[in-house]
Design an enzyme around this catalytic site. Structure first.
Site, PDB file in Angstrom:
ATOM      1  N   ASP A  42       0.849  -1.197   0.000  1.00 36.49           N
ATOM      2  CA  ASP A  42       0.000   0.000   0.000  1.00 36.49           C
ATOM      3  C   ASP A  42       0.887   1.252   0.000  1.00 36.49           C
ATOM      4  O   ASP A  42       0.393   2.374  -0.109  1.00 36.49           O
ATOM      5  CB  ASP A  42      -1.007  -0.003   1.159  1.00 36.49           C
ATOM      6  CG  ASP A  42      -0.345   0.169   2.508  1.00 36.49           C
ATOM      7  OD1 ASP A  42       0.883  -0.034   2.613  1.00 36.49           O
ATOM      8  OD2 ASP A  42      -1.058   0.502   3.475  1.00 36.49           O
ATOM      9  N   SER A  43       2.216   1.033   0.044  1.00 43.50           N
ATOM     10  CA  SER A  43       3.156   2.137  -0.192  1.00 43.50           C
ATOM     11  C   SER A  43       2.940   2.724  -1.582  1.00 43.50           C
ATOM     12  O   SER A  43       3.484   3.784  -1.890  1.00 43.50           O
ATOM     13  CB  SER A  43       4.599   1.645  -0.050  1.00 43.50           C
ATOM     14  OG  SER A  43       4.814   0.505  -0.863  1.00 43.50           O
ATOM     15  N   ASP A  81      -0.926  -6.359  -0.202  1.00 42.92           N
ATOM     16  CA  ASP A  81      -0.916  -5.621   1.066  1.00 42.92           C
ATOM     17  C   ASP A  81      -2.310  -5.029   1.269  1.00 42.92           C
ATOM     18  O   ASP A  81      -2.761  -4.206   0.455  1.00 42.92           O
ATOM     19  CB  ASP A  81       0.134  -4.505   0.944  1.00 42.92           C
ATOM     20  CG  ASP A  81       0.561  -3.972   2.283  1.00 42.92           C
ATOM     21  OD1 ASP A  81       0.237  -4.584   3.307  1.00 42.92           O
ATOM     22  OD2 ASP A  81       1.255  -2.928   2.282  1.00 42.92           O
ATOM     23  N   LYS A 111      -0.851  -9.475   3.137  1.00 40.09           N
ATOM     24  CA  LYS A 111      -0.128  -8.940   4.296  1.00 40.09           C
ATOM     25  C   LYS A 111      -1.054  -8.004   5.052  1.00 40.09           C
ATOM     26  O   LYS A 111      -1.773  -7.208   4.426  1.00 40.09           O
ATOM     27  CB  LYS A 111       1.135  -8.188   3.862  1.00 40.09           C
ATOM     28  CG  LYS A 111       1.864  -7.531   5.052  1.00 40.09           C
ATOM     29  CD  LYS A 111       3.222  -6.980   4.690  1.00 40.09           C
ATOM     30  CE  LYS A 111       3.203  -5.594   4.107  1.00 40.09           C
ATOM     31  NZ  LYS A 111       2.582  -4.561   4.971  1.00 40.09           N
ATOM     32  N   GLU A 113      -1.099  -5.154   8.209  1.00 42.30           N
ATOM     33  CA  GLU A 113      -0.424  -4.396   9.265  1.00 42.30           C
ATOM     34  C   GLU A 113      -1.055  -4.860  10.574  1.00 42.30           C
ATOM     35  O   GLU A 113      -2.274  -4.758  10.771  1.00 42.30           O
ATOM     36  CB  GLU A 113      -0.573  -2.894   9.024  1.00 42.30           C
ATOM     37  CG  GLU A 113       0.233  -2.470   7.809  1.00 42.30           C
ATOM     38  CD  GLU A 113       0.480  -0.970   7.702  1.00 42.30           C
ATOM     39  OE1 GLU A 113       0.149  -0.225   8.638  1.00 42.30           O
ATOM     40  OE2 GLU A 113       1.021  -0.545   6.665  1.00 42.30           O
ATOM     41  N   GLU A 179       9.278  -3.679  10.795  1.00 39.95           N
ATOM     42  CA  GLU A 179       9.654  -2.389  10.207  1.00 39.95           C
ATOM     43  C   GLU A 179      10.133  -1.417  11.275  1.00 39.95           C
ATOM     44  O   GLU A 179       9.432  -1.179  12.275  1.00 39.95           O
ATOM     45  CB  GLU A 179       8.456  -1.797   9.422  1.00 39.95           C
ATOM     46  CG  GLU A 179       8.802  -0.443   8.798  1.00 39.95           C
ATOM     47  CD  GLU A 179       7.815   0.013   7.720  1.00 39.95           C
ATOM     48  OE1 GLU A 179       6.907  -0.753   7.361  1.00 39.95           O
ATOM     49  OE2 GLU A 179       7.979   1.159   7.252  1.00 39.95           O
TER      50      GLU A 179
HETATM   51  O1  KIV Z   1       3.509  -1.044   1.759  1.00 37.55           O
HETATM   52  C1  KIV Z   1       4.678  -1.470   1.766  1.00 37.55           C
HETATM   53  O2  KIV Z   1       5.435  -1.316   0.795  1.00 37.55           O
HETATM   54  C2  KIV Z   1       5.138  -2.175   2.950  1.00 37.55           C
HETATM   55  C3  KIV Z   1       6.587  -2.520   3.044  1.00 37.55           C
HETATM   56  C4  KIV Z   1       7.401  -1.307   3.215  1.00 37.55           C
HETATM   57  C5  KIV Z   1       6.856  -3.533   4.077  1.00 37.55           C
HETATM   58  O3  KIV Z   1       4.364  -2.448   3.809  1.00 37.55           O
END
Ligand code: KIV
Length: 269
Positions: A42-43, A81, A111, A113, A179
């Site tokens: 989600d980055s 994510d 994934k 959080e 992280e």
């Molecule tokens: O969203 C993302 O790219 C992440 C990584 C930095 C672990 O969660």
């Protein structure tokens, strides 16, 4: 094709490489370069969608990018994510949203959080055949509570991370991102759990490392202190585009080989 079992088996044996990607073209390059796990992070909010943080990223935005990355890869494990509020509030809705990434978009895992609120959900997802990667320490979706600073710098918070890592392993998580936590905490978590730890700003004792694609290739406008730049894609793209602009303005592009004429159309006007 890399499976979650392969990734689990790499813990303590072979260092796991993980990198984000948000489109098919990039994902295919990332895979060709040997990355084991492609994270559709989600980055993307900051990295490619122009938001200030990850909070506005929607489920549809992630789904569309997960589909693209899955189509662009053959070998790497693709992890979706889950964006802010797409999980955690309601179990049935969380399961449906996570399941969509595998069922409709071709992801191999999700994934989350993580925190105390994701232990039960991780167990439910694992029971349903949705492999789940946990994420502890700095979790950018909680930026309004934590900021972007290093987390777990005192004994109480560090112990909580250690316990949450064990709880997520027991709930069935197949791997754990750590992280921006102290390196000695990450080393102890890695020792304490059997599932692989994948660090970002967490030192070299983790079983693997993850970074954001735009930081690694030098495309990001700004990067966190723990990121490293291995290329200067921004400069390369700038040069290619400005060469194109110059060629068009000078009448050098297109050349003859970039088009073709049809003789019978010569006298239309
Ligand atoms: O969203 C993302 O790219 C992440 C990584 C930095 C672990 O969660």
């Amino acid at each position: 094709m890399t499976t979650v079992r392969d990734v689990r088996a790499m813990a303590g044996d072979e260092r796991i490489t993980m990198l984000t990607a948000y489109d098919a073209a990039t994902a295919s390059i990332v895979e060709e370069a040997g990355i084991d796990v492609v994270l559709v992070g989600d980055s993307m909010g900051n990295a490619v969608l122009g938001y200030d943080d990850t909070l506005p990223v929607t489920l549809d935005e992630v789904a569309s990018r997960v589909g693209a990355v899955a189509r662009g890869t053959d070998e790497a494990l693709v992890v979706a994510d889950m964006p802010f509020l797409s999980f955690g509030a309601d179990v049935a809705e969380s399961v449906e949203n996570c399941g969509r990434m595998l069922k409709e978009e071709g992801a191999n895992a999700v994934k989350l959080e993580s925190g105390p609120h994701t232990v039960e959900l991780t167990e439910r997802l694992s029971d349903l055949g949705i492999p789940t990667m946990a994420h502890l320490g700095l979790t950018p979706q909680s930026v309004n509570q934590t900021g972007y600073t290093q987390q777990a710098t005192d004994r109480e918070e560090a112990t909580e991370i250690l316990e949450l890592a064990e709880a997520h392993e027991a709930a069935g998580a197949f791997a754990l991102v750590l992280e921006h936590v102290p390196t000695n905490l990450a080393a102890q978590v890695t020792e304490a759990v059997d599932i692989p730890t994948i660090g970002i700003g967490a030192g070299g004792e983790c079983d693997g490392q993850v970074l954001v694609f735009t930081d690694v290739v030098g495309l990001a406008a700004s990067s966190p202190p723990f990121a490293a730049q291995f290329g200067d894609a921004r400069a390369e793209i700038h040069d290619a585009v400005s060469d194109y602009v110059d060629a068009v303005r000078a009448g050098e592009f297109p050349a003859e080989e970039h088009g073709s004429a049809e003789e019978e159309l010569d006298d239309l006007y």
